[in-house]
Design a protein around this motif. Structure first.
Motif, PDB file in Angstrom:
ATOM      1  N   LYS A  62       0.909  -1.200   0.005  1.00 54.97           N
ATOM      2  CA  LYS A  62       0.011  -0.025   0.034  1.00 54.97           C
ATOM      3  C   LYS A  62       1.083   1.359  -0.058  1.00 54.97           C
ATOM      4  O   LYS A  62       2.018   1.022   0.521  1.00 54.97           O
ATOM      5  CB  LYS A  62      -1.030   0.090   1.234  1.00 54.97           C
ATOM      6  N   ASN A  63       0.404   2.350  -0.431  1.00 54.87           N
ATOM      7  CA  ASN A  63       0.936   3.746  -0.550  1.00 54.87           C
ATOM      8  C   ASN A  63       1.181   4.026   1.069  1.00 54.87           C
ATOM      9  O   ASN A  63       0.385   3.194   2.000  1.00 54.87           O
ATOM     10  CB  ASN A  63       0.404   4.845  -1.033  1.00 54.87           C
ATOM     11  N   SER A  67      -3.531   3.908   1.053  1.00 56.94           N
ATOM     12  CA  SER A  67      -4.378   3.802  -0.128  1.00 56.94           C
ATOM     13  C   SER A  67      -3.774   2.932  -1.144  1.00 56.94           C
ATOM     14  O   SER A  67      -2.554   2.491  -1.084  1.00 56.94           O
ATOM     15  CB  SER A  67      -4.415   5.474  -0.716  1.00 56.94           C
ATOM     16  N   GLY A  69      -2.295   1.874  -4.555  1.00 59.07           N
ATOM     17  CA  GLY A  69      -1.585   2.411  -5.643  1.00 59.07           C
ATOM     18  C   GLY A  69      -1.479   1.255  -6.912  1.00 59.07           C
ATOM     19  O   GLY A  69      -2.045   0.192  -6.838  1.00 59.07           O
ATOM     20  N   HIS A  70      -0.561   1.781  -7.710  1.00 57.87           N
ATOM     21  CA  HIS A  70      -0.372   1.039  -8.981  1.00 57.87           C
ATOM     22  C   HIS A  70       0.379  -0.304  -8.357  1.00 57.87           C
ATOM     23  O   HIS A  70       0.196  -1.600  -9.227  1.00 57.87           O
ATOM     24  CB  HIS A  70       0.433   1.424 -10.136  1.00 57.87           C
ATOM     25  N   ARG A  71       1.271  -0.439  -7.568  1.00 55.67           N
ATOM     26  CA  ARG A  71       1.932  -1.488  -6.900  1.00 55.67           C
ATOM     27  C   ARG A  71       0.935  -2.703  -6.660  1.00 55.67           C
ATOM     28  O   ARG A  71       1.154  -3.813  -6.498  1.00 55.67           O
ATOM     29  CB  ARG A  71       2.903  -1.161  -5.841  1.00 55.67           C
ATOM     30  N   LYS A  73      -2.304  -2.837  -7.413  1.00 54.35           N
ATOM     31  CA  LYS A  73      -2.726  -3.435  -8.582  1.00 54.35           C
ATOM     32  C   LYS A  73      -1.931  -4.551  -9.221  1.00 54.35           C
ATOM     33  O   LYS A  73      -2.517  -5.545  -9.756  1.00 54.35           O
ATOM     34  CB  LYS A  73      -3.238  -2.229  -9.532  1.00 54.35           C
TER      35      LYS A  73
END
Length: 140
Positions: A62-63, A67, A69-71, A73
């Motif tokens: 997670k960020n 939140s 983020g692309h990682r 996903k």
């Protein structure tokens, strides 16, 4: 026989660590074509054929503010392939918050005074070990 397998999923590599329940140790790294999670899961499936497990512990990056983020996903894309290709049930997968794990792994390798080449070769496995150790500590 590993009871637990820890994974640090990246865009081109997956670091693997294993544990029989007490201590995590680095195992190997899977290399694959960038963002080709089908290829990654097929290679991981070969690993699973030779290793039994109770749970697969996956780093969930997670960020810093919590939140998605692309990682994350990217990890979800890998997990979709893992469930389908490797026939792993969702109950056998545990996602562990791994914010800063790769950074900690890199710092440990720098402190160990390893060459950049050795750092690169070992950071994914070490990050997987840290992820797995986090799980083991939380589930004593």
């Amino acid at each position: 026989m590993a009871k637990f397998i820890g994974l640090d999923v990246g865009s081109k590599t997956i670091g693997i660590a294993v544990s029989e329940g007490y201590f995590a140790k680095t195992h190997s790294t899977i290399n694959f074509t960038e963002n080709n999670f089908l290829e990654a899961s097929e290679k991981f499936n070969e690993f699973l054929k030779n290793n039994s497990y109770k749970k697969i512990i996956v780093g969930y990056p997670k960020n810093m503010d919590g939140s998605i983020g692309h990682r994350v996903k990217m990890v979800e894309e890998f997990l979709t392939q893992l469930y389908e290709i490797c026939q792993v049930s969702t109950e056998k997968v545990v996602k562990i918050d791994e914010r800063l794990t790769t950074r900690f792994a890199r710092a440990i390798l720098i402190e160990a005074n390893l060459s950049r080449k050795k750092q690169k070769a070992n950071k994914d496995q070490l990050a997987a070990q840290l992820i797995l150790e986090t799980f083991l500590q939380q589930n004593k």
